[in-house]
Write a protein that holds these residues in place. Structure first.
Motif, PDB file in Angstrom:
ATOM      1  N   VAL A  54       0.838  -1.208   0.000  1.00  0.00           N
ATOM      2  CA  VAL A  54       0.000   0.000   0.000  1.00  0.00           C
ATOM      3  C   VAL A  54       0.868   1.251   0.000  1.00  0.00           C
ATOM      4  CG1 VAL A  54      -1.639   1.345   1.383  1.00  0.00           C
ATOM      5  CG2 VAL A  54      -1.976  -1.111   1.100  1.00  0.00           C
ATOM      6  N   MET A  55       1.894   1.251   0.831  1.00  0.00           N
ATOM      7  CA  MET A  55       2.727   2.437   0.980  1.00  0.00           C
ATOM      8  C   MET A  55       3.703   2.631  -0.176  1.00  0.00           C
ATOM      9  SD  MET A  55       1.378   3.901   3.440  1.00  0.00           S
ATOM     10  CE  MET A  55       2.528   5.261   3.472  1.00  0.00           C
ATOM     11  N   ALA A  56       3.757   1.705  -1.101  1.00  0.00           N
ATOM     12  CA  ALA A  56       4.590   1.879  -2.296  1.00  0.00           C
ATOM     13  C   ALA A  56       4.142   3.102  -3.095  1.00  0.00           C
ATOM     14  CB  ALA A  56       4.546   0.624  -3.163  1.00  0.00           C
ATOM     15  N   GLU A  57       2.897   3.523  -2.886  1.00  0.00           N
ATOM     16  CA  GLU A  57       2.358   4.700  -3.581  1.00  0.00           C
ATOM     17  C   GLU A  57       2.739   6.010  -2.899  1.00  0.00           C
ATOM     18  OE1 GLU A  57       0.828   4.413  -6.525  1.00  0.00           O
ATOM     19  OE2 GLU A  57       1.223   2.266  -6.318  1.00  0.00           O
ATOM     20  N   ALA A  58       3.399   5.949  -1.763  1.00  0.00           N
ATOM     21  CA  ALA A  58       3.760   7.162  -1.017  1.00  0.00           C
ATOM     22  C   ALA A  58       4.831   7.956  -1.760  1.00  0.00           C
ATOM     23  CB  ALA A  58       4.263   6.790   0.366  1.00  0.00           C
ATOM     24  N   HIS A  59       4.717   9.259  -1.691  1.00  0.00           N
ATOM     25  CA  HIS A  59       5.715  10.146  -2.278  1.00  0.00           C
ATOM     26  C   HIS A  59       6.684  10.668  -1.229  1.00  0.00           C
ATOM     27  CE1 HIS A  59       2.919  11.249  -5.911  1.00  0.00           C
ATOM     28  NE2 HIS A  59       3.104   9.952  -5.775  1.00  0.00           N
ATOM     29  N   ASP A  60       6.249  10.652   0.031  1.00  0.00           N
ATOM     30  CA  ASP A  60       7.044  11.183   1.133  1.00  0.00           C
ATOM     31  C   ASP A  60       7.491  10.036   2.046  1.00  0.00           C
ATOM     32  OD1 ASP A  60       6.552  13.872   0.303  1.00  0.00           O
ATOM     33  OD2 ASP A  60       4.555  13.746   1.221  1.00  0.00           O
ATOM     34  N   PRO A  61       8.482  10.283   2.896  1.00  0.00           N
ATOM     35  CA  PRO A  61       8.892   9.253   3.859  1.00  0.00           C
ATOM     36  C   PRO A  61       7.721   8.848   4.760  1.00  0.00           C
ATOM     37  CG  PRO A  61      10.483  11.044   3.829  1.00  0.00           C
ATOM     38  CD  PRO A  61       9.291  11.496   3.021  1.00  0.00           C
ATOM     39  N   TRP A  62       7.699   7.609   5.182  1.00  0.00           N
ATOM     40  CA  TRP A  62       6.674   7.113   6.094  1.00  0.00           C
ATOM     41  C   TRP A  62       7.324   6.124   7.057  1.00  0.00           C
ATOM     42  CZ3 TRP A  62       5.689   1.817   5.785  1.00  0.00           C
ATOM     43  CH2 TRP A  62       6.150   1.182   4.640  1.00  0.00           C
ATOM     44  N   TRP A  63       6.656   5.897   8.198  1.00  0.00           N
ATOM     45  CA  TRP A  63       7.232   5.059   9.239  1.00  0.00           C
ATOM     46  C   TRP A  63       6.178   4.144   9.832  1.00  0.00           C
ATOM     47  CZ3 TRP A  63       7.810  10.195   8.541  1.00  0.00           C
ATOM     48  CH2 TRP A  63       9.086  10.657   8.262  1.00  0.00           C
ATOM     49  N   ILE A  64       6.564   2.911  10.114  1.00  0.00           N
ATOM     50  CA  ILE A  64       5.754   2.018  10.931  1.00  0.00           C
ATOM     51  C   ILE A  64       6.168   2.283  12.371  1.00  0.00           C
ATOM     52  CG2 ILE A  64       5.311  -0.387  11.548  1.00  0.00           C
ATOM     53  CD1 ILE A  64       5.698  -1.095   8.602  1.00  0.00           C
ATOM     54  N   ILE A  65       5.187   2.497  13.240  1.00  0.00           N
ATOM     55  CA  ILE A  65       5.472   2.845  14.625  1.00  0.00           C
ATOM     56  C   ILE A  65       4.783   1.857  15.563  1.00  0.00           C
ATOM     57  CG2 ILE A  65       5.834   5.283  14.078  1.00  0.00           C
ATOM     58  CD1 ILE A  65       2.998   5.853  15.108  1.00  0.00           C
ATOM     59  N   ALA A  66       5.054   1.984  16.831  1.00  0.00           N
ATOM     60  CA  ALA A  66       4.424   1.219  17.913  1.00  0.00           C
ATOM     61  C   ALA A  66       4.826  -0.253  17.882  1.00  0.00           C
ATOM     62  CB  ALA A  66       2.911   1.420  17.894  1.00  0.00           C
ATOM     63  N   SER A  67       3.920  -1.147  18.289  1.00  0.00           N
ATOM     64  CA  SER A  67       4.282  -2.561  18.480  1.00  0.00           C
ATOM     65  C   SER A  67       4.731  -3.239  17.191  1.00  0.00           C
ATOM     66  CB  SER A  67       3.123  -3.331  19.107  1.00  0.00           C
ATOM     67  OG  SER A  67       1.969  -3.277  18.294  1.00  0.00           O
ATOM     68  N   ALA A  68       4.163  -2.864  16.066  1.00  0.00           N
ATOM     69  CA  ALA A  68       4.598  -3.465  14.798  1.00  0.00           C
ATOM     70  C   ALA A  68       6.053  -3.108  14.508  1.00  0.00           C
ATOM     71  CB  ALA A  68       3.704  -3.008  13.652  1.00  0.00           C
ATOM     72  N   ALA A  69       6.466  -1.889  14.838  1.00  0.00           N
ATOM     73  CA  ALA A  69       7.858  -1.484  14.647  1.00  0.00           C
ATOM     74  C   ALA A  69       8.779  -2.284  15.559  1.00  0.00           C
ATOM     75  CB  ALA A  69       8.022   0.003  14.912  1.00  0.00           C
ATOM     76  N   VAL A  70       8.348  -2.519  16.778  1.00  0.00           N
ATOM     77  CA  VAL A  70       9.138  -3.326  17.715  1.00  0.00           C
ATOM     78  C   VAL A  70       9.342  -4.723  17.137  1.00  0.00           C
ATOM     79  CG1 VAL A  70       9.138  -4.371  20.016  1.00  0.00           C
ATOM     80  CG2 VAL A  70       8.403  -1.993  19.723  1.00  0.00           C
ATOM     81  N   ALA A  71       8.275  -5.311  16.613  1.00  0.00           N
ATOM     82  CA  ALA A  71       8.362  -6.653  16.021  1.00  0.00           C
ATOM     83  C   ALA A  71       9.293  -6.666  14.811  1.00  0.00           C
ATOM     84  CB  ALA A  71       6.972  -7.139  15.620  1.00  0.00           C
ATOM     85  N   LEU A  72       9.218  -5.636  13.986  1.00  0.00           N
ATOM     86  CA  LEU A  72      10.090  -5.569  12.811  1.00  0.00           C
ATOM     87  C   LEU A  72      11.564  -5.457  13.192  1.00  0.00           C
ATOM     88  CD1 LEU A  72       7.984  -3.275  10.462  1.00  0.00           C
ATOM     89  CD2 LEU A  72       8.556  -5.678  10.089  1.00  0.00           C
ATOM     90  N   HIS A  73      11.822  -4.911  14.357  1.00  0.00           N
ATOM     91  CA  HIS A  73      13.203  -4.794  14.842  1.00  0.00           C
ATOM     92  C   HIS A  73      13.666  -6.059  15.556  1.00  0.00           C
ATOM     93  CE1 HIS A  73      14.410  -0.728  13.778  1.00  0.00           C
ATOM     94  NE2 HIS A  73      13.159  -0.376  13.978  1.00  0.00           N
ATOM     95  N   GLY A  74      12.786  -7.065  15.626  1.00  0.00           N
ATOM     96  CA  GLY A  74      13.174  -8.352  16.179  1.00  0.00           C
ATOM     97  C   GLY A  74      12.904  -8.554  17.649  1.00  0.00           C
ATOM     98  N   ALA A  75      12.331  -7.579  18.312  1.00  0.00           N
ATOM     99  CA  ALA A  75      11.990  -7.727  19.731  1.00  0.00           C
ATOM    100  C   ALA A  75      10.573  -8.296  19.841  1.00  0.00           C
ATOM    101  CB  ALA A  75      12.086  -6.391  20.438  1.00  0.00           C
ATOM    102  N   ASP A  76      10.201  -8.731  21.018  1.00  0.00           N
ATOM    103  CA  ASP A  76       8.879  -9.300  21.246  1.00  0.00           C
ATOM    104  C   ASP A  76       7.978  -8.259  21.897  1.00  0.00           C
ATOM    105  OD1 ASP A  76       6.632 -10.777  21.749  1.00  0.00           O
ATOM    106  OD2 ASP A  76       7.556 -12.068  23.254  1.00  0.00           O
TER     107      ASP A  76
END
Length: 58
Positions: A7-29
């Protein structure tokens, strides 16, 4: 979370995943991840969100 990347492939500006999903993406539980919170620009929100069925409100 792969779907949000598509979905975000259509973004023109920088974007960020935040909160618990970001924690999971960084490998933490973070525990249960119930949703993916995305921080994006107003311009991208106006373009992307209606295209995926999310109504914008002031």
């Amino acid at each position: 979370m792969k779907a949000i990347g598509n979905v975000m492939a259509e973004a023109h500006d920088p974007w960020w995943i935040i909160a618990s999903a970001a924690v999971a993406l960084h490998g933490a539980d973070p525990g249960h991840v119930a949703d993916v919170d995305v921080l994006l620009s107003v311009a991208d929100a106006r373009r992307i969100l209606p295209a995926i069925g999310i109504e914008l409100r002031p």
